[in-house]
Design a protein around this motif. Structure first.
Motif, mmCIF file in Angstrom:
data_model
loop_
_atom_site.group_PDB
_atom_site.id
_atom_site.type_symbol
_atom_site.label_atom_id
_atom_site.label_comp_id
_atom_site.label_asym_id
_atom_site.label_seq_id
_atom_site.Cartn_x
_atom_site.Cartn_y
_atom_site.Cartn_z
ATOM 1 N N HIS A 1 -10.297 47.937 32.595
ATOM 2 C CA HIS A 1 -10.413 48.474 33.949
ATOM 3 C C HIS A 1 -11.594 49.439 33.988
ATOM 4 O O HIS A 1 -11.879 50.117 32.992
ATOM 5 C CB HIS A 1 -9.139 49.220 34.353
ATOM 6 C CG HIS A 1 -7.927 48.345 34.428
ATOM 7 N ND1 HIS A 1 -7.682 47.503 35.488
ATOM 8 C CD2 HIS A 1 -6.888 48.168 33.567
ATOM 9 C CE1 HIS A 1 -6.546 46.855 35.275
ATOM 10 N NE2 HIS A 1 -6.049 47.242 34.119
ATOM 11 N N PRO A 2 -12.274 49.531 35.116
ATOM 12 C CA PRO A 2 -13.387 50.489 35.211
ATOM 13 C C PRO A 2 -12.897 51.916 35.023
ATOM 14 O O PRO A 2 -11.766 52.251 35.403
ATOM 15 C CB PRO A 2 -13.936 50.257 36.630
ATOM 16 C CG PRO A 2 -12.851 49.553 37.374
ATOM 17 C CD PRO A 2 -12.094 48.764 36.360
ATOM 18 N N SER B 1 -12.816 54.705 36.392
ATOM 19 C CA SER B 1 -12.955 55.375 37.681
ATOM 20 C C SER B 1 -11.576 55.478 38.324
ATOM 21 O O SER B 1 -10.581 54.969 37.796
ATOM 22 C CB SER B 1 -13.891 54.574 38.598
ATOM 23 O OG SER B 1 -13.346 53.279 38.830
ATOM 24 N N ARG B 2 -11.521 56.127 39.478
ATOM 25 C CA ARG B 2 -10.242 56.228 40.191
ATOM 26 C C ARG B 2 -9.721 54.836 40.563
ATOM 27 O O ARG B 2 -8.520 54.573 40.485
ATOM 28 C CB ARG B 2 -10.436 57.084 41.442
ATOM 29 C CG ARG B 2 -9.172 57.279 42.255
ATOM 30 C CD ARG B 2 -9.446 58.095 43.498
ATOM 31 N NE ARG B 2 -8.362 57.975 44.452
ATOM 32 C CZ ARG B 2 -8.469 58.278 45.738
ATOM 33 N NH1 ARG B 2 -9.619 58.750 46.213
ATOM 34 N NH2 ARG B 2 -7.452 58.145 46.546
ATOM 35 N N LYS B 3 -10.636 53.942 40.923
ATOM 36 C CA LYS B 3 -10.237 52.573 41.240
ATOM 37 C C LYS B 3 -9.589 51.908 40.018
ATOM 38 O O LYS B 3 -8.592 51.206 40.129
ATOM 39 C CB LYS B 3 -11.446 51.758 41.704
ATOM 40 C CG LYS B 3 -11.113 50.327 42.114
ATOM 41 C CD LYS B 3 -12.384 49.514 42.363
ATOM 42 C CE LYS B 3 -13.125 50.025 43.581
ATOM 43 N NZ LYS B 3 -14.328 49.200 43.882
ATOM 44 N N GLY B 4 -10.161 52.145 38.836
ATOM 45 C CA GLY B 4 -9.616 51.564 37.617
ATOM 46 C C GLY B 4 -8.240 52.106 37.280
ATOM 47 O O GLY B 4 -7.353 51.371 36.841
ATOM 48 N N SER C 1 -5.724 50.529 39.773
ATOM 49 C CA SER C 1 -5.474 49.110 39.535
ATOM 50 C C SER C 1 -4.674 48.868 38.258
ATOM 51 O O SER C 1 -4.032 47.836 38.108
ATOM 52 C CB SER C 1 -6.802 48.339 39.468
ATOM 53 O OG SER C 1 -7.563 48.762 38.357
ATOM 54 N N ASP D 1 -14.374 59.951 44.433
ATOM 55 C CA ASP D 1 -14.585 58.676 45.104
ATOM 56 C C ASP D 1 -14.034 57.547 44.246
ATOM 57 O O ASP D 1 -13.814 57.707 43.040
ATOM 58 C CB ASP D 1 -16.080 58.444 45.375
ATOM 59 C CG ASP D 1 -16.621 59.402 46.434
ATOM 60 O OD1 ASP D 1 -15.824 59.822 47.294
ATOM 61 O OD2 ASP D 1 -17.821 59.710 46.387
ATOM 62 N N TRP D 2 -13.868 56.356 44.848
ATOM 63 C CA TRP D 2 -13.278 55.217 44.152
ATOM 64 C C TRP D 2 -14.044 54.833 42.894
ATOM 65 O O TRP D 2 -13.459 54.513 41.871
ATOM 66 C CB TRP D 2 -13.206 54.005 45.089
ATOM 67 C CG TRP D 2 -12.105 54.109 46.091
ATOM 68 C CD1 TRP D 2 -12.241 54.269 47.437
ATOM 69 C CD2 TRP D 2 -10.698 54.079 45.851
ATOM 70 N NE1 TRP D 2 -11.010 54.345 48.046
ATOM 71 C CE2 TRP D 2 -10.044 54.225 47.093
ATOM 72 C CE3 TRP D 2 -9.914 53.947 44.702
ATOM 73 C CZ2 TRP D 2 -8.661 54.239 47.221
ATOM 74 C CZ3 TRP D 2 -8.541 53.953 44.830
ATOM 75 C CH2 TRP D 2 -7.922 54.097 46.072
ATOM 76 N N ASP D 3 -15.373 54.880 42.974
ATOM 77 C CA ASP D 3 -16.179 54.380 41.861
ATOM 78 C C ASP D 3 -16.806 55.495 41.030
ATOM 79 O O ASP D 3 -17.620 55.231 40.149
ATOM 80 C CB ASP D 3 -17.279 53.448 42.390
ATOM 81 C CG ASP D 3 -16.697 52.210 43.058
ATOM 82 O OD1 ASP D 3 -15.829 51.564 42.429
ATOM 83 O OD2 ASP D 3 -17.096 51.899 44.197
ATOM 84 N N GLU D 4 -16.421 56.731 41.297
ATOM 85 C CA GLU D 4 -16.985 57.862 40.551
ATOM 86 C C GLU D 4 -16.369 57.918 39.151
ATOM 87 O O GLU D 4 -15.162 57.708 38.969
ATOM 88 C CB GLU D 4 -16.702 59.160 41.302
ATOM 89 C CG GLU D 4 -17.442 60.361 40.768
ATOM 90 C CD GLU D 4 -17.234 61.584 41.644
ATOM 91 O OE1 GLU D 4 -17.614 62.684 41.199
ATOM 92 O OE2 GLU D 4 -16.692 61.440 42.769
ATOM 93 N N ALA D 5 -17.203 58.169 38.141
ATOM 94 C CA ALA D 5 -16.739 58.191 36.748
ATOM 95 C C ALA D 5 -15.701 59.296 36.548
ATOM 96 O O ALA D 5 -15.793 60.381 37.133
ATOM 97 C CB ALA D 5 -17.911 58.404 35.808
#
Length: 290
Positions: free
Chosen positions: A237-238, A240-243, A246, A278-282
């Motif tokens: 998973h990435p 990031s917050r998105k990872g 998910s 943010d969703w894609d911020e490390a």
């Protein structure tokens, strides 16, 4: 005036059932902004509680699972409504020929109304024939089905065989075939012919071979040990917050066995929300390590 409606349709293959495509009619497809599902009533919620069915499945020592073969297709649509279930078919699959109009006579996968109607018909079959069968067999149809899947437990194999045979008989009165039997008890499995067994135990030597891991309402069921398992795998998973988000719901866990472990991920996601990431911020280093 009787309705006329043409439905697009396609086949769907499940990875575990490559030889059994399910035909799905797209009742949500719109023409001039209207779909068939827009015009159908969903009907009352006839589905039993998923948690209730699973918990009752764990009460006694002898566990049994089965399902109704093509349940929706056993329930007819009223003749005056069948015009809403038209579809086109090209003879021999040759699209250079003129298509022919066909019509479904039964309830279909994809229609908003089908689940409620089919489940009502299943339970009504048991109710209409209750005077000829044991209360336990009738009650099992009312309480131990989740849509077309039966999960029930019994104190001993003799009772399991008796009640399951009665359930087969009572549902046959309504045109429903109860099959794909699975049990943690070999005597129960032996009471049904091999062609009525679940695929995982077909052609299995019940005297010498170990019972397999199968699925019970989507949960991995170790039939031999009669325990539930969770199969996990390392997924990328990435960072990031998105990872994080998910990764939390990747395991199907209706009874919440893994909740203490998943809570860690939820806490991390909560902190990221408070920090307005943010969703894609490390991720920050401390949360990445956790």
């Amino acid at each position: 005036m009787n309705p006329i409606w043409y439905l697009p349709h396609h086949a769907v293959w499940h990875p575990r059932k490559p030889d059994e495509p399910r035909i799905v009619f797209d009742c949500a497809a719109k023409t001039e902004g209207v779909s068939l599902n827009d015009q159908l009533l969903k009907g009352p919620e006839n589905t039993c509680s998923l948690i209730g069915v699973i918990l009752r499945f764990r009460v006694d020592n002898v566990a049994v699972a089965a399902d109704v073969r093509r349940m929706y297709y056993q329930v007819f649509v009223a003749p005056e409504d069948r015009g809403a279930l038209c579809y086109l078919w090209w003879p021999d699959g040759d699209i250079t020929k003129e298509p022919k109009t066909h019509q479904m006579l039964v309830h279909i996968f994809g229609a908003t109304s089908s689940p409620s109607v089919a489940e009502y018909a299943l339970r009504r079959t048991a109710k209409d024939n209750q005077s000829e069968y044991s209360p336990e067999a009738v009650d099992a149809v009312q309480r131990d089905f989740y849509v077309d899947d039966l999960l029930k437990s019994f104190p001993n194999s003799e009772r399991a065989i008796e009640v399951c045979k009665q359930q087969q008989s009572i549902l046959a009165r309504g045109g429903f075939t109860l099959t794909k039997w699975m049990s943690n008890n070999r005597d129960v499995l032996s009471a049904f012919p091999d062609n009525e067994h679940a695929p995982a135990v077909k052609n299995l030597d019940l005297k010498s071979e170990k019972l397999p891991i199968d699925r019970a309402l989507g949960i991995h069921w170790d039939v031999e040990g009669d325990t539930f398992r969770m199969k996990t795998g390392r997924r990328e998973h990435p960072e990031s917050r998105k990872g994080v988000l998910s990764s939390i719901p990747t395991e199907y866990d209706p009874l919440g066995f893994a909740s203490p472990l998943m809570l860690i991920g939820r806490e991390i996601n909560q902190e990221l929300c408070k920090l307005k990431y943010d969703w894609d911020e490390a991720l920050p280093e401390n949360l990445l390590i956790r």
